[in-house]
Design a protein around this motif. Structure first.
Motif, short mmCIF file in Angstrom:
data_model
loop_
_atom_site.label_atom_id
_atom_site.label_comp_id
_atom_site.label_asym_id
_atom_site.label_seq_id
_atom_site.Cartn_x
_atom_site.Cartn_y
_atom_site.Cartn_z
N CYS A 26 136.92 48.58 108.91
CA CYS A 26 136.49 49.92 108.51
C CYS A 26 137.57 50.97 108.78
O CYS A 26 137.79 51.88 107.96
CB CYS A 26 135.20 50.30 109.23
SG CYS A 26 133.81 49.29 108.68
N PHE A 36 134.54 54.94 103.92
CA PHE A 36 133.94 53.98 104.84
C PHE A 36 133.26 52.91 103.99
O PHE A 36 132.41 53.23 103.16
CB PHE A 36 132.90 54.69 105.72
CG PHE A 36 132.23 53.80 106.73
CD1 PHE A 36 132.92 53.34 107.84
CD2 PHE A 36 130.90 53.44 106.57
CE1 PHE A 36 132.30 52.53 108.79
CE2 PHE A 36 130.27 52.63 107.51
CZ PHE A 36 130.97 52.18 108.62
N LYS A 127 133.76 54.04 116.77
CA LYS A 127 132.30 54.25 116.68
C LYS A 127 131.83 55.41 117.55
O LYS A 127 130.72 55.39 118.10
CB LYS A 127 131.51 52.97 117.01
CG LYS A 127 131.94 51.73 116.21
CD LYS A 127 130.92 50.62 116.24
CE LYS A 127 131.46 49.36 115.59
NZ LYS A 127 130.49 48.25 115.57
N LYS A 158 133.38 55.80 110.51
CA LYS A 158 132.22 56.14 109.67
C LYS A 158 132.11 57.63 109.38
O LYS A 158 131.83 58.02 108.25
CB LYS A 158 130.95 55.66 110.38
CG LYS A 158 129.71 55.81 109.55
CD LYS A 158 128.54 55.15 110.24
CE LYS A 158 127.32 55.13 109.33
NZ LYS A 158 126.19 54.47 109.99
#
Ligand SMILES: Nc1nc2c(ncn2[C@@H]2O[C@H](COP(=O)(O)OP(=O)(O)OP(=O)(O)O)[C@@H](O)[C@H]2O)c(=O)[nH]1
Ligand SMILES: [Mg+2]
Length: 213
Positions: A26, A36, A127, A158
């Protein structure tokens, strides 16, 4: 110094290493493709992604090696990962302590492949958007990064708001490599002889568009 129209573009090989599921695919997707990915499968062997960046009038091709975290998908490839590598990105998942404690194994593997000390390395905690699930405190990560002479980036592949921070990881390395390699006769001793930067954390407010080093 004039840039010739057909001057070959330099290529920097950057490998991304760390446990399975930390988000290596990612992160590399975010940097090279700008988005993403909706769904990812475990990487088998290696996936190549690349992006051409321009720094101080020079075009540089960043060849990103998105490596497999799972032992069974990487064992036949490990030698290829480390051969002629220009920079290493170590990734852990801020919501999974074991991915952080395993970093020492990844660093050992890297050292075991005779990666020269002048090859820059950075640490990435991914994350960070999962704020309620954080297991690895920044202070701990910073201490580890300091002890290993690495810069620390805490980011999220993300969260679109973090995309500049993801770019900064790779741009920081490209800037360092460019500086290192533009010094004639310094290639063999340049990096360790340079003053080492202090590890630090980049937050959203810093590193915008410029070299964070
Ligand atoms: N919330 C959140 N999820 C993420 C982030 N980055 C990756 N993920 C998720 O984490 C899972 C694993 O991501 P990958 O990028 O495939 O992990 P990997 O490190 O490439 O794993 P291997 O290829 O097996 O080594 C996927 O479900 C992603 O959607 C992030 O920044 N935030
Ligand atoms: Mg992957």
């Amino acid at each position: 110094e004039a840039t010739l129209p057909y001057e070959p573009t330099r290529i920097f090989k950057i490998i991304v290493i760390g446990d399975s599921n930390v988000g290596k695919t990612c992160l590399t997707f975010r940097f090279c493709g700008g988005t993403f990915p909706g769904k990812t499968e475990a990487t088998i062997g290696v996936d190549f992604r690349e992006k051409t960046v321009e720094i101080e009038g020079e075009r540089i091709k960043v060849q990103v090696w998105d490596t497999a975290g799972q032992e069974r998908f990487r064992k036949s490839m490990v030698e290829h990962y480390y051969r002629n590598v220009h920079a290493v990105v170590f990734v852990y998942d801020v919501t999974k302590m074991s991915s952080f404690t395993n970093l020492k194994t990844w660093i050992e593997e890297c050292n075991g492949h005779a990666v020269p000390p002048l090859v820059p390395r950075v640490l990435v905690g991914n994350k960070c958007d999962l704020k309620d699930l954080i297991q690895v405190p920044s202070s701990l990560a910073l201490k580890f990064a300091d002890a290993h002479n690495m810069l620390l980036f805490e980011t999220s592949a993300k969260d679109p708001q973090e995309s500049q921070n993801v770019d900064a990881i790779f741009m920081c390395l490209v800037c360092r490599l460019k500086a290192q390699r533009s010094l004639p006769c310094r290639d063999t001793e340049g990096w360790p002889a340079q003053p080492q930067p202090h590890s630090r954390r980049l937050d959203e407010a810093s590193g915008k568009g410029s070299c964070p080093c």
